[in-house]
Structure formats: C-alpha cells, structure tokens
Design a protein around this motif. Structure first.
Motif, PDB file in Angstrom:
ATOM      1  N   GLU A 149       3.880   6.098  -0.746  1.00 59.39           N
ATOM      2  CA  GLU A 149       4.327   6.164   0.624  1.00 59.39           C
ATOM      3  C   GLU A 149       5.928   6.438   0.909  1.00 59.39           C
ATOM      4  OE1 GLU A 149       3.188   2.346   2.621  1.00 59.39           O
ATOM      5  OE2 GLU A 149       1.423   3.388   3.164  1.00 59.39           O
ATOM      6  N   ARG A 150       6.385   6.671   1.867  1.00 65.23           N
ATOM      7  CA  ARG A 150       7.547   6.893   2.367  1.00 65.23           C
ATOM      8  C   ARG A 150       8.284   5.691   1.637  1.00 65.23           C
ATOM      9  NH1 ARG A 150       9.416  10.345   6.891  1.00 65.23           N
ATOM     10  NH2 ARG A 150       7.367  10.557   7.488  1.00 65.23           N
TER      11      ARG A 150
ATOM     12  N   GLY B 168      13.347  -4.930   7.988  1.00 68.40           N
ATOM     13  CA  GLY B 168      13.713  -3.939   9.234  1.00 68.40           C
ATOM     14  C   GLY B 168      14.995  -3.629   9.042  1.00 68.40           C
TER      15      GLY B 168
ATOM     16  N   PHE C  15      15.768  -1.754   5.328  1.00 70.23           N
ATOM     17  CA  PHE C  15      15.270  -0.406   5.165  1.00 70.23           C
ATOM     18  C   PHE C  15      16.003   0.855   5.908  1.00 70.23           C
ATOM     19  CE2 PHE C  15      11.828  -0.466   1.891  1.00 70.23           C
ATOM     20  CZ  PHE C  15      11.737  -1.493   1.721  1.00 70.23           C
ATOM     21  N   THR C  16      16.112   0.307   7.236  1.00 73.69           N
ATOM     22  CA  THR C  16      17.016   1.337   8.268  1.00 73.69           C
ATOM     23  C   THR C  16      18.387   1.492   7.790  1.00 73.69           C
ATOM     24  OG1 THR C  16      15.345   0.792   9.851  1.00 73.69           O
ATOM     25  CG2 THR C  16      17.290   2.081  10.656  1.00 73.69           C
TER      26      THR C  16
ATOM     27  N   ASP D   7      10.280  -3.315  -3.128  1.00 67.56           N
ATOM     28  CA  ASP D   7       8.555  -3.143  -3.527  1.00 67.56           C
ATOM     29  C   ASP D   7       8.589  -3.610  -5.039  1.00 67.56           C
ATOM     30  OD1 ASP D   7       8.657  -2.208  -1.232  1.00 67.56           O
ATOM     31  OD2 ASP D   7       8.133  -0.080  -1.365  1.00 67.56           O
TER      32      ASP D   7
HETATM   33  P1  DGP Z   1       4.513  -3.041   2.756  1.00 68.49           P
HETATM   34  O1  DGP Z   1       3.288  -2.759   3.869  1.00 68.49           O
HETATM   35  O2  DGP Z   1       4.913  -4.415   2.716  1.00 68.49           O
HETATM   36  O3  DGP Z   1       4.164  -2.509   1.471  1.00 68.49           O
HETATM   37  O4  DGP Z   1       5.572  -2.283   3.645  1.00 68.49           O
HETATM   38  C1  DGP Z   1       5.471  -0.854   3.972  1.00 68.49           C
HETATM   39  C2  DGP Z   1       6.729  -0.328   3.780  1.00 68.49           C
HETATM   40  O5  DGP Z   1       7.638  -0.250   5.021  1.00 68.49           O
HETATM   41  C3  DGP Z   1       7.611  -0.740   2.602  1.00 68.49           C
HETATM   42  O6  DGP Z   1       8.372   0.410   1.856  1.00 68.49           O
HETATM   43  C4  DGP Z   1       8.984  -1.503   3.319  1.00 68.49           C
HETATM   44  C5  DGP Z   1       8.792  -0.813   4.920  1.00 68.49           C
HETATM   45  N1  DGP Z   1       9.304  -1.566   5.785  1.00 68.49           N
HETATM   46  C6  DGP Z   1       8.728  -2.651   6.059  1.00 68.49           C
HETATM   47  N2  DGP Z   1       9.171  -3.365   7.541  1.00 68.49           N
HETATM   48  C7  DGP Z   1      10.141  -2.502   7.734  1.00 68.49           C
HETATM   49  C8  DGP Z   1      10.939  -2.219   8.840  1.00 68.49           C
HETATM   50  O7  DGP Z   1      10.729  -3.196  10.024  1.00 68.49           O
HETATM   51  N3  DGP Z   1      11.675  -1.177   8.929  1.00 68.49           N
HETATM   52  C9  DGP Z   1      11.356  -0.104   8.043  1.00 68.49           C
HETATM   53  N4  DGP Z   1      12.249   1.002   8.275  1.00 68.49           N
HETATM   54  N5  DGP Z   1      10.738  -0.258   6.936  1.00 68.49           N
HETATM   55  C10 DGP Z   1      10.099  -1.361   7.009  1.00 68.49           C
END
Ligand code: DGP
Length: 210
Positions: free
Chosen positions: A149-150, A102, A105-106, A15
């Motif tokens: 956000e989370r 994906g 982050f996980t 981010d």
């Molecule tokens: P954005 O809309 O680009 O700010 O993304 C939203 C948030 O979600 C950001 O903190 C990254 C996270 N994120 C994006 N794609 C994935 C994913 O596939 N899996 C997970 N767990 N988080 C994701």
C-alpha cells in the motif's frame, strides 16, 4: 443511577508496531474481566468515504493530498455519533489509529505543517488515553517487508515516526509510550494495566474534545 461512561482508548504507532494484534487482545481481555469493550479502526474502509480512502491506499486511485487528508478526517467524523453513543452506554472503545495518524502521515509529506493538519480534527472526541507503540525502523525491518500500500516504505515511515514524536510532546493529550519490541504478551500486559487504570478514572470525567 446513570450508567458510567466507557473510556476512549487509542493505539497509535508506525506500521508493523503490532497495533491491530494488541487492540484485539486488549478488547478480549477487557471483555473477560467484565468490562464492555469494542474495537474500532481508522480508516474505517466500509463506508462510502472509507472506500475512497481504501482505493487511494491501494494505489487504485490518485487524490490530491489536502483532499485525502480531509477525507481521512471526515471518515473519523462520520463515526462520531456511533462512538459517543457507545461511550455513553458504558462501552469502552479500543481504537486502532485516530487523528494522530491523520496528522503524522499527512505532515510527513512535503509542504504540510502540523497546525494545518490538526485543524479538521478539532472537536473530535478526545481519547482518555493514547498509547504509542514504539518500534525503531531497524526493529520494524526485522518484522519483514512492508506491504504494497501507499505509505509503506521505510523512508516515509521514518518521517512519520518523527512526526509522532513531535505530537507526543503535547501535554494536553494523555500519551503513554509503550516499548513494542517486547514480546506480544509483555506488551499486552503493559497496555492492559494502563487501560484498566484509565477506564476507572474516565468514569468520573466528562469526555473531552480535541
Ligand atoms: P491501516 O489500515 O491501519 O494499515 O492504515 C492504512 C494506512 O493509512 C497506514 O499506512 C496509515 C495510513 N493512515 C491512517 N490514518 C490516516 C490518516 O488519517 N491520514 C493519512 N494520510 N494516512 C492515514
């Protein structure tokens, strides 16, 4: 003569690296140079699955970690028919985050390994180019506070960055590291050069699978 396919170009990064700004500028520059291009982003929050993800990210709902991982993947899968159609029609897609976010982050959460995290995305269209906007946590902090956000904490973002670094070692993916600490225009120039080269090369290659 058959229409030449578009290229699948992905921007990844932690981010605050400037992905969304750069995606928009790249699409504009490609269109100006006569190359059909459109932007997509993941998560795509407008679909039914995307709305579940959005509520989770906004801390309005809680979901079990494996479940949310599979929802993020399903959100990519549900857009595959549209992506393939556009690519076949000759439109280059510039995508703000993809399967690599994906996994990063996980797998930054306790109890998840890269291997399990990668499985649901096996078979997705493979990007012709993935540009990783590199920005140190210190530089990211200079760009202001994280949002509400989370996942938007510096501790978690550092863990995510380490996971991206592991993913970038995969030679089967066409990664390019981009120094995102440069000016917006310098980053844009760099990204545009890599993209134009990729679009030329992709015309003659079949679309791969992750
Ligand atoms: P954005 O809309 O680009 O700010 O993304 C939203 C948030 O979600 C950001 O903190 C990254 C996270 N994120 C994006 N794609 C994935 C994913 O596939 N899996 C997970 N767990 N988080 C994701």
């Amino acid at each position: 003569m058959a229409c030449k396919r578009g290229a699948l170009i992905v921007l990844e990064g932690v981010d605050k690296a400037g992905k969304t700004t750069q995606c928009k500028k790249l699409v504009h520059a490609l269109q100006q140079s006569g190359c059909p291009a459109e932007m997509m982003r993941f998560p795509e929050r407008t679909t039914t699955i995307g709305q579940l993800i959005s509520a989770y990210l906004e801390n309005k709902s809680d979901l079990e970690d494996h479940t949310v991982h599979l929802l993020f993947s399903a959100n990519r899968w549900e857009l595959v028919p549209l992506m393939k159609k556009k690519l076949e029609q000759g439109t280059t897609l510039v995508v703000d985050r993809y399967a690599f976010s994906g996994v990063a982050f996980t797998s930054a959460k306790p109890g998840f390994c890269l291997e399990w995290c990668m499985k649901p995305d096996v078979g997705l269209p493979k990007p012709d180019l993935v540009m990783f906007l590199q920005l140190s946590p210190a530089e990211a902090a200079l760009r202001g506070q994280f949002g509400e956000e989370r996942y938007e904490t510096s501790v978690f973002q550092r863990a995510v960055q380490q996971k991206f670094e592991q993913l970038m070692k995969d030679p089967s993916v066409n990664w390019r590291a981009i120094d995102a600490s440069q000016s917006v225009e310098d980053v844009h120039e760099n990204i545009t050069t890599h993209s134009l080269n990729t679009i030329d090369a992709a015309e003659n290659l079949p679309l791969g699978e992750l």
